[in-house]
Structure formats: structure tokens, C-alpha cells
Scaffold this motif. Structure first.
Motif, PDB file in Angstrom:
ATOM      1  N   PRO A 531       0.833  -1.210   0.000  1.00  0.00           N
ATOM      2  CA  PRO A 531       0.000   0.000   0.000  1.00  0.00           C
ATOM      3  C   PRO A 531       0.864   1.255   0.000  1.00  0.00           C
ATOM      4  CG  PRO A 531      -0.831  -1.593   1.581  1.00  0.00           C
ATOM      5  CD  PRO A 531       0.468  -2.142   1.085  1.00  0.00           C
ATOM      6  N   LYS A 532       0.424   2.273  -0.705  1.00  0.00           N
ATOM      7  CA  LYS A 532       1.231   3.483  -0.854  1.00  0.00           C
ATOM      8  C   LYS A 532       1.536   4.145   0.480  1.00  0.00           C
ATOM      9  CE  LYS A 532      -0.086   4.711  -5.587  1.00  0.00           C
ATOM     10  NZ  LYS A 532      -0.701   5.748  -6.459  1.00  0.00           N
ATOM     11  N   PHE A 533       0.580   4.082   1.430  1.00  0.00           N
ATOM     12  CA  PHE A 533       0.815   4.748   2.707  1.00  0.00           C
ATOM     13  C   PHE A 533       1.932   4.059   3.503  1.00  0.00           C
ATOM     14  CE2 PHE A 533      -2.546   1.656   3.579  1.00  0.00           C
ATOM     15  CZ  PHE A 533      -2.113   1.046   4.744  1.00  0.00           C
ATOM     16  N   LEU A 534       2.161   2.762   3.242  1.00  0.00           N
ATOM     17  CA  LEU A 534       3.282   2.072   3.882  1.00  0.00           C
ATOM     18  C   LEU A 534       4.583   2.344   3.125  1.00  0.00           C
ATOM     19  CD1 LEU A 534       1.971  -1.470   4.948  1.00  0.00           C
ATOM     20  CD2 LEU A 534       2.783   0.379   6.424  1.00  0.00           C
ATOM     21  N   MET A 535       4.520   2.304   1.795  1.00  0.00           N
ATOM     22  CA  MET A 535       5.714   2.562   0.994  1.00  0.00           C
ATOM     23  C   MET A 535       6.232   3.973   1.229  1.00  0.00           C
ATOM     24  SD  MET A 535       7.434   0.593  -0.920  1.00  0.00           S
ATOM     25  CE  MET A 535       8.926   0.724  -1.885  1.00  0.00           C
ATOM     26  N   ASN A 536       5.317   4.898   1.513  1.00  0.00           N
ATOM     27  CA  ASN A 536       5.718   6.279   1.761  1.00  0.00           C
ATOM     28  C   ASN A 536       6.634   6.391   2.971  1.00  0.00           C
ATOM     29  OD1 ASN A 536       5.382   9.257   1.287  1.00  0.00           O
ATOM     30  ND2 ASN A 536       4.553   9.130   3.364  1.00  0.00           N
ATOM     31  N   GLU A 537       6.477   5.484   3.956  1.00  0.00           N
ATOM     32  CA  GLU A 537       7.328   5.518   5.147  1.00  0.00           C
ATOM     33  C   GLU A 537       8.792   5.276   4.787  1.00  0.00           C
ATOM     34  OE1 GLU A 537       6.260   6.241   8.430  1.00  0.00           O
ATOM     35  OE2 GLU A 537       4.626   6.921   7.130  1.00  0.00           O
ATOM     36  N   LEU A 538       9.031   4.541   3.718  1.00  0.00           N
ATOM     37  CA  LEU A 538      10.403   4.259   3.288  1.00  0.00           C
ATOM     38  C   LEU A 538      10.940   5.319   2.336  1.00  0.00           C
ATOM     39  CD1 LEU A 538      10.011   0.423   2.605  1.00  0.00           C
ATOM     40  CD2 LEU A 538      10.705   1.557   4.730  1.00  0.00           C
ATOM     41  N   LEU A 539      10.059   6.198   1.868  1.00  0.00           N
ATOM     42  CA  LEU A 539      10.451   7.226   0.896  1.00  0.00           C
ATOM     43  C   LEU A 539      10.496   8.621   1.496  1.00  0.00           C
ATOM     44  CD1 LEU A 539       8.280   5.972  -2.120  1.00  0.00           C
ATOM     45  CD2 LEU A 539      10.729   5.604  -1.773  1.00  0.00           C
ATOM     46  N   ARG A 540       9.981   8.771   2.705  1.00  0.00           N
ATOM     47  CA  ARG A 540      10.004  10.086   3.367  1.00  0.00           C
ATOM     48  C   ARG A 540      11.253  10.198   4.241  1.00  0.00           C
ATOM     49  NH1 ARG A 540       8.992  10.077   8.774  1.00  0.00           N
ATOM     50  NH2 ARG A 540       7.962   8.252   9.708  1.00  0.00           N
ATOM     51  N   PRO A 541      11.684  11.436   4.575  1.00  0.00           N
ATOM     52  CA  PRO A 541      12.838  11.587   5.462  1.00  0.00           C
ATOM     53  C   PRO A 541      12.567  10.987   6.841  1.00  0.00           C
ATOM     54  CG  PRO A 541      12.396  13.637   4.300  1.00  0.00           C
ATOM     55  CD  PRO A 541      11.225  12.725   4.027  1.00  0.00           C
ATOM     56  N   VAL A 542      13.550  10.258   7.358  1.00  0.00           N
ATOM     57  CA  VAL A 542      13.456   9.602   8.662  1.00  0.00           C
ATOM     58  C   VAL A 542      14.687   9.983   9.473  1.00  0.00           C
ATOM     59  CG1 VAL A 542      13.319   7.394   9.864  1.00  0.00           C
ATOM     60  CG2 VAL A 542      12.173   7.677   7.663  1.00  0.00           C
ATOM     61  N   ALA A 543      14.498  10.334  10.732  1.00  0.00           N
ATOM     62  CA  ALA A 543      15.608  10.767  11.590  1.00  0.00           C
ATOM     63  C   ALA A 543      16.577   9.619  11.857  1.00  0.00           C
ATOM     64  CB  ALA A 543      15.057  11.313  12.902  1.00  0.00           C
ATOM     65  N   ARG A 544      17.883   9.939  11.906  1.00  0.00           N
ATOM     66  CA  ARG A 544      18.932   8.964  12.241  1.00  0.00           C
ATOM     67  C   ARG A 544      19.780   9.512  13.384  1.00  0.00           C
ATOM     68  NH1 ARG A 544      18.823   5.871   7.331  1.00  0.00           N
ATOM     69  NH2 ARG A 544      17.024   6.712   6.229  1.00  0.00           N
ATOM     70  N   ASP A 545      20.398   8.609  14.112  1.00  0.00           N
ATOM     71  CA  ASP A 545      21.264   8.980  15.228  1.00  0.00           C
ATOM     72  C   ASP A 545      22.541   9.640  14.704  1.00  0.00           C
ATOM     73  OD1 ASP A 545      22.159   9.267  17.807  1.00  0.00           O
ATOM     74  OD2 ASP A 545      21.977   7.150  18.331  1.00  0.00           O
ATOM     75  N   ILE A 546      23.238  10.326  15.609  1.00  0.00           N
ATOM     76  CA  ILE A 546      24.483  11.011  15.288  1.00  0.00           C
ATOM     77  C   ILE A 546      25.636  10.231  15.902  1.00  0.00           C
ATOM     78  CG2 ILE A 546      25.789  13.158  15.484  1.00  0.00           C
ATOM     79  CD1 ILE A 546      23.292  13.542  13.881  1.00  0.00           C
ATOM     80  N   LEU A 613       5.862   3.289  10.208  1.00  0.00           N
ATOM     81  CA  LEU A 613       7.284   3.145   9.908  1.00  0.00           C
ATOM     82  C   LEU A 613       7.799   1.806  10.441  1.00  0.00           C
ATOM     83  CD1 LEU A 613      10.019   4.152   8.916  1.00  0.00           C
ATOM     84  CD2 LEU A 613      10.264   5.420  11.073  1.00  0.00           C
ATOM     85  N   ARG A 614       7.365   1.439  11.631  1.00  0.00           N
ATOM     86  CA  ARG A 614       7.790   0.172  12.212  1.00  0.00           C
ATOM     87  C   ARG A 614       7.332  -1.013  11.351  1.00  0.00           C
ATOM     88  NH1 ARG A 614       5.714   0.955  16.737  1.00  0.00           N
ATOM     89  NH2 ARG A 614       3.913  -0.453  16.658  1.00  0.00           N
ATOM     90  N   ILE A 615       6.096  -0.945  10.880  1.00  0.00           N
ATOM     91  CA  ILE A 615       5.579  -2.016  10.018  1.00  0.00           C
ATOM     92  C   ILE A 615       6.351  -2.069   8.700  1.00  0.00           C
ATOM     93  CG2 ILE A 615       3.561  -2.782   8.699  1.00  0.00           C
ATOM     94  CD1 ILE A 615       1.816  -1.583  10.923  1.00  0.00           C
ATOM     95  N   ALA A 616       6.605  -0.887   8.126  1.00  0.00           N
ATOM     96  CA  ALA A 616       7.332  -0.835   6.849  1.00  0.00           C
ATOM     97  C   ALA A 616       8.739  -1.405   7.008  1.00  0.00           C
ATOM     98  CB  ALA A 616       7.388   0.599   6.332  1.00  0.00           C
ATOM     99  N   MET A 617       9.408  -1.105   8.125  1.00  0.00           N
ATOM    100  CA  MET A 617      10.752  -1.654   8.343  1.00  0.00           C
ATOM    101  C   MET A 617      10.701  -3.156   8.601  1.00  0.00           C
ATOM    102  SD  MET A 617      12.947   1.313  10.355  1.00  0.00           S
ATOM    103  CE  MET A 617      11.947   1.327  11.849  1.00  0.00           C
TER     104      MET A 617
END
Length: 685
Positions: A531-546, A613-617
Motif C-alpha cells: 500500500p502506498k501509505f506504507l511505501m511512503n514511510e520508506l520514501l520520506r525523510p526519517v531521523a537517524r542517530d548522530i 514506519l515500524r511495520i514498513a521496516m
């Protein structure tokens, strides 16, 4: 007030409000800037693009020519041709504001191998295409110079240009813009400078000419430009104002022209802002030959500056020391090719990905490593140019080209086998490790450019008895622990990516520690039906640790780094350090992922990882698991090299057994795309 109080109970809520307020303020500034620009009371500025198009469409029939006819054909364009003379032969040339192709055809006659011309006027483009002197290597397209790069990307089928990373590293050796900037505002001129810099190859030149800046401040017929606003006669006050004038034809006819006034400083600042070196300026004027041939035409403007002609240069890469390529840029704007694997390759990885190092290459490496060790040269001190003659690695260079081609254009994964580390002495561990690292560095730095800007040229992957999964520890790389490292690519910084990551096995693990490989391109295709709403989680900016030094030891951090890791500052840094897991554009893709750094970033921000995001990952991890075609321990002397934008890799947990050598791998990060573009894969370095 009640709404604000309700939404600022925690620090995270307050930071969210601050960020929202900043975005609203930035939006307001952008809105008013656009409002001022597009609702200007000056009708000459409003609708610049349509006005310029209509103006030149109407003039097209009068400007079509095969020989000099107007004043600037005698006093400006010859200067342009002289400045281009040393750069045009065999070059790919871009003519911006090409008009009827008069300048373009001359450059082709001077030896240009290919020429692409762009003009805002459909009438001018049609005239250039239909001109009887047009040759097969000339391509003309309609478009606004203020959207130069976008237009060229959109018209690659017409211009026969290759889309992709070359648009950011450079397509053209030379670009010209003859009387273009007088039709552009300063803002639009800046856009052209920016795009031209991007489109030029390193060392490429940009030659442009404009009406002399002084003409805008002169009332009178002598220059052809008239401005009647008595309160705007000041040279600087006229900046970005539009004035009208005329150009004189040798036939006696006058053609109307327009000019957005600019100062000398405007041109120089725009050029330097985007990185150009200023090579030379020349003021176009009447020459004695002009005056002798037609005194009636040239006498009235004799002795005065008519035009300004400039030559700029894009700084080039010093390929004599190929390691400098690693610092030219971060490769962020260069999306790699999407490399998918066939079922046959996944069933038989030993046939698809394994390469045996040729005997001649091994002998070159062994000889160089022993020589360095005897001279006391470590891998950190090694200088390929200064320490070895240019022909020392003839076989290695050819082999490296083959490996680089596999990494970027074929499989994205190479497992090198055949290096015998025991030739450096089984009983002398120090010599064996030092010489092995030198061999490994030589291989990597011929395939690409080793990027040592973050953690040195090479990084020892050993267990330092630190639990990377311990939530109480901060800033711990999995490379210094024995924990399982699930699917990931290397590098967590938004501002730096690595094209390839390599691992040399000096001592394999006694228990566990198997490497695993999966293709993220195949995974993306397999998930495209989500579904597009799940795929979008992998295509949008996501925060990462430093991550700083990654050791987990705050004492090793400088005082500045320790301060930068304070909670209040880290939350801001993490907010900035956000980017998508997948970036996909047609047949190009970049994959950047490590679930642990995403989850730890959310924890430090006091955020929950969003459910979607958790489901998409979860789906992504499961898909990579299913696509895993390599899950085995590396043997001593093996070198595993992955395309860091297409290939996901991981490692099982391991345990060092007392009495046996501890697991010891050595990692190298490489920039490969630029080396491939500057030294194509069909040529040795």
C-alpha cells in the motif's frame, strides 16, 4: 494560549512548536518574496518569460544570418570566439540563449564535437534547426535559461545527452552565453551560474558577454539604451531595472532590445558565489579594422566601451592524486544505477560475484607491501604518487577497472579471493598485518578513492568488549562490538555518503560472525505492491542517530564534541539528520538504512517510532532476509566489496575463543562514482 499550553508539556512538544513556528516564518518570507517578484508594479518586469519569448519570436526573421550584420557581430562575438579558441576543439559545448545558432555554427566550425543550444524563443530555435549550414552534431531545444538544468533533463531525447549522475559532475567542456544576461534579472542570472557550474566538467570554461555595465547610466543615442526616469540615473540605483534600447544593423536598420541593468560587481559576485574562477575580462570595442572597413557604421561608437566579455573556469580535479577525488564532493547529488540481480545470480553467487585476484596483480601488491614495510612506510603514510613510479601497478590498474565496472554497472558486489597473507610471514604478526593493510589499501584506492575523512583510511573491525545494543551506552559502532549487525548500509550522516564499502579478512571468527548480503534494489521491486501509505514511510525523510568516533567512550571525545552531544543540542542535530531510506528516480536508486540508528534517534528525541514506519521496516527486513543469497564467513585474505547504495549487508554475532586469534577485519570506505566518470570504466586509471 490554552492550545499552546496543552501542546508544550514536554521538551519534545516545545521543540516541535519551535520548529513549526520557524517553518511558518520561513514560509511567510518566501510568500512575500514571491509576491513582490510576481506582482511588481513595473509591467516590464512582470511576466519576464512571456515578454522575452514574444520579443524574440517577433525579431527572429530579422536576426537569421550567416555572416556578421549587427554591431555586436563585429565588436563582441569575435572576442567570444577568441576566448573559446583554446577549449572548443573536440569539446561538448552548451550555447545558452543560442538565438538562430549564429554563434553555435561558428563554434562547430572551430572544432566542437557536439553542440547543444537552448533558447526561449520557439521562432529562434526553429530558425537554428532549419538553417542550411546546420550540421548533425548540433542540437537545439526551446526553454528558459532560468530553468536550464531542468530543461536539459527534460529534453535528453532531443539533445542525445545521457541523463543521470553526469548532470551533477559535468556534461560539457565549454559553455557560452552571448547577450543572455541582459534579458535576465539578477536572481535568474544566479540560477544560470549555478546550473552552468553543475553542468560543466571539472576544468571546463564558461564564456559570456553582456552590454557594458556603463551603458545603463548614459542618456543618449550613442549606446542605444534610453532611460527616462530622472530619479534613477544613479549607476547602482538602476540595478535590476529594465531599460529599452536598440541595436544597430549594418544595413542601417535598428532593432529594439531590452536590458536588466547590472553592475560589474553583480557579475563577479555571481561567478564566485557558485565556485567559478575568473580567468579574464575584456571590454568589447571598435577595432581599427572595423573602422577602416566601414567608417560610417563604426565612427559614432569608436573609442568607447560597448560590451563586457568574460571567461570563467570551473576548478578541476587533480587526478594525479586520485585520493583527492574523495574530498571533491560527497556524492550526495549523484544517484547510482539501480542494479537488480537475476534468479540465476542469486542461486549461484559463487559464479556471479566471486573474482580471483590474478597472479600478476598479486605479485605487484606483494612487492609494493614488502618495499613499504622495509622503508618504514605505514598505510597511513603511503603516497601512491610519491612512493611508487607511475608504472608500478599496470596489472592492478586494469584489474581495478574491471572490479569498479562490476560494482557500478553490473552486480554491485564483488568477493575477491586469492590473496595469500602468509607470504608476509606466519610468525611475524605485526609485519603480516601491516603488509596486508598496504595490499588492501592499494586495491581499494585503484578501484576508487579511499575516503579517510571520518575514521582514517582503514578501520579495524574488532571486538572491543562493548555491547552496541546496550541502551545505556551512547555513540557505539557495531564495528567495535561482537553483537549482531542486522541489515544496513554504512554511514549515518545526512551530509556524507560512501559509494562502496570493503572488508578485508585478516583473521576470521572462531565462532559465528558470518557475513550476509542482500540486494536492496530487488527488495524495493518486491515491495512495490505494498500500500502506498506504507511505501511512503520508506520514501520520506526519517531521523537517524548522530555518531562521532563510535567508541562509546565519552572521554575520547573532544570538549566540543561532548558539548554537541548534550541532550538539547542532540535533538536539534537529529532533527536535521533526516533522510529517506530509499531515494528512487527512474533507473537510479540510493538505499540508506540501519534500523538501530533510526530507533535510537527516535529514543533520544523522546519520540515513539511511528507504527507505520515500524511495520514498513518489518516488511523491509523480512524482504531482505528472503533475498539473502550470501551467508558465510569470510576466509583469511578475502576482500568483500559492496555498492553501498544498492547492497544491504549484515553480520551475525560472534565470539572470540581464548587461545585462537580474535576476529579481525579491516574496513575501507570508497568514493567510486566520480572516479568512474572522470576515468571511465573502459580505461585504466
Amino acid at each position: 494560549r490554552e492550545i499552546i499550553m496543552e501542546n508544550c508539556r514536554t521538551k519534545a512538544d516545545r521543540l516541535t512548536l519551535v520548529n513549526c513556528a520557524n517553518r511558518l516564518l520561513d514560509g511567510r518570507v518566501a510568500f512575500y518574496d514571491s509576491l513582490v517578484r510576481y506582482t511588481s508594479l513595473d509591467p516590464m518586469i512582470h511576466g519576464r518569460e512571456s515578454a522575452v519569448r514574444a520579443h524574440y519570436d517577433g525579431m527572429a526573421p530579422k536576426l537569421i544570418r550567416s555572416k556578421p550584420t549587427c554591431m555586436s557581430d563585429f565588436t563582441a562575438r569575435p572576442v567570444v570566439f577568441d576566448m573559446c579558441a583554446n577549449h572548443v576543439r573536440g569539446s561538448t559545448v552548451l550555447d545558452i540563449g543560442c538565438g538562430d545558432g549564429y554563434v553555435a555554427r561558428k563554434l562547430v566550425k572551430m572544432g566542437a564535437a557536439k553542440l547543444v543550444g537552448l533558447d526561449i524563443s520557439r521562432g529562434m530555435v526553429d530558425a537554428a534547426i532549419s538553417h542550411p549550414d546546420k550540421r548533425g552534431m548540433e542540437y537545439y531545444v526551446e526553454g528558459d535559461a532560468a530553468n536550464l538544468k531542468e530543461t536539459l533533463l527534460r529534453t535528453t531525447n532531443t539533445t542525445n545527452l545521457m541523463p543521470g549522475a553526469q548532470f551533477d559532475l559535468g556534461l560539457f567542456h565549454l559553455s557560452v552565453a552571448v547577450f543572455l544576461f541582459n534579458d535576465l534579472t539578477i536572481t535568474d542570472m544566479d540560477k544560470v551560474f549555478k546550473d552552468v557550474f553543475s553542468l560543466l566538467k571539472p576544468g571546463g570554461h564558461f564564456v559570456f558577454c553582456v552590454p557594458h555595465p556603463f551603458v545603463s547610466n548614459h542618456d543618449g543615442e550613442i549606446y542605444g539604451f534610453q532611460q527616462h526616469r530622472s530619479n534613477e540615473k544613479n549607476y547602482f540605483a538602476l540595478r535590476d531595472k529594465l531599460v529599452e534600447g536598440h541595436i544597430s544593423m549594418e544595413s542601417g536598420e535598428r532593432l529594439k532590445v531590452r536590458m536588466f541593468c547590472k553592475t560589474f560587481e553583480d557579475y563577479i559576485q555571481s561567478a564566485r558565489k557558485y565556485g567559478f574562477d575568473v580567468v579574464e575580462f575584456e571590454e568589447g570595442r571598435v577595432k581599427p579594422d572595423n573602422l577602416n572597413n566601414n567608417p560610417a557604421f563604426f565612427e559614432s561608437v569608436n573609442g568607447i566601451p560597448l560590451h563586457l566579455v568574460a571567461k570563467l573556469r570551473k576548478p578541476g580535479c587533480q587526478l594525479e592524486n586520485i585520493s583527492s577525488v574523495a574530498s571533491v564532493n560527497t556524492s550526495l547529488t549523484m544517484l547510482p544505477k539501480k542494479l537488480t540481480w537475476s534468479n540465476a545470480a542469486m542461486r549461484h553467487p559463487e559464479n556471479a560475484f566471486v573474482l580471483h585476484v590474478p597472479e600478476k596483480v598479486k605479485q605487484e601488491l606483494y612487492r609494493a607491501a614488502n618495499e613499504c614495510f622495509d622503508r618504514g612506510i605505514s598505510v597511513d603514510d603511503l603516497d601512491l604518487v610519491g612512493d611508487f613510479p607511475s608504472r608500478s601497478f599496470r596489472s592492478l590498474k586494469s584489474f581495478a577497472v574491471f572490479v569498479r565496472n562490476s560494482l557500478l554497472h553490473e552486480t554491485g558486489l564483488v568477493l575477491l579471493k586469492g590473496l595469500d597473507l602468509d607470504v608476509f610471514g606466519k610468525d611475524d604478526s605485526d609485519k603480516m598485518v601491516a603488509c596486508s593493510k598496504i595490499c588492501y589499501y592499494l586495491i581499494c584506492n585503484h578501484i576508487g578513492a579511499v575516503d579517510g575523512s571520518a575514521r582514517g583510511r582503514l578501520f579495524d573491525v574488532k571486538d572491543n568488549c562493548i555491547n552496541a545494543m546496550d541502551g545505556s551506552l551512547d555513540n557505539v559502532l557495531f564495528s567495535v562490538s561482537n553483537c549482531e549487525a542486522n541489515w544496513h548500509t554504512d554511514g549515518a550522516s545526512k551530509d556524507r555518503v560512501y559509494d562502496a564499502v570493503a572488508l578485508l579478512c585478516i583473521h576470521p571468527s572462531s565462532s559465528g560472525g558470518k557475513s550476509k548480503i542482500s540486494n536492496a534494489c530487488n527488495a524495493y521491486d518486491a515491495m512495490s505492491s505494498m500500500p502506498k501509505f506504507l511505501m511512503n514511510e520508506l520514501l520520506r525523510p526519517v531521523a537517524r542517530d548522530i555518531l562521532e568516533n563510535g567508541s562509546g567512550n565519552k572521554r575520547r571525545l573532544s570538549a566540543r564534541s561532548q558539548l554537541s552531544r548534550a541532550d538539547s543540542i542532540m535533538s536539534l542535530r537529529i532533527s536535521y539528520n533526516s533522510y529517506p531510506i530509499f531515494v528512487v528516480q527512474q533507473d537510479r536508486m540510493r538505499f540508506r538504512y540501519m534500523r538501530h540508528w533510526i530507533e535510537s534517534a527516535h529514543k533520544k528525541m523522546h519520540w515513539r517510532v511511528p507504527t507505520l514506519l515500524r511495520i514498513a521496516m518489518d516488511i523491509l527486513d523480512d524482504t531482505l532476509d528472503k533475498g539473502c543469497c550470501f551467508h558465510q564467513s569470510l576466509n583469511r585474505g578475502d576482500v568483500l566489496i559492496c555498492n553501498n547504495s544498492c547492497i544491504a549487508h549484515g553480520r551475525d554475532a560472534f565470539k572470540n575463543i581464548p587461545g585462537k586469534p580474535p576476529r579481525h577485519l579491516v574496513r575501507a570506505w570508497m568514493q567510486v562514482q566520480k572516479v568512474d566518470l572522470l576515468k571511465p570504466s573502459n580505461q585504466p586509471l
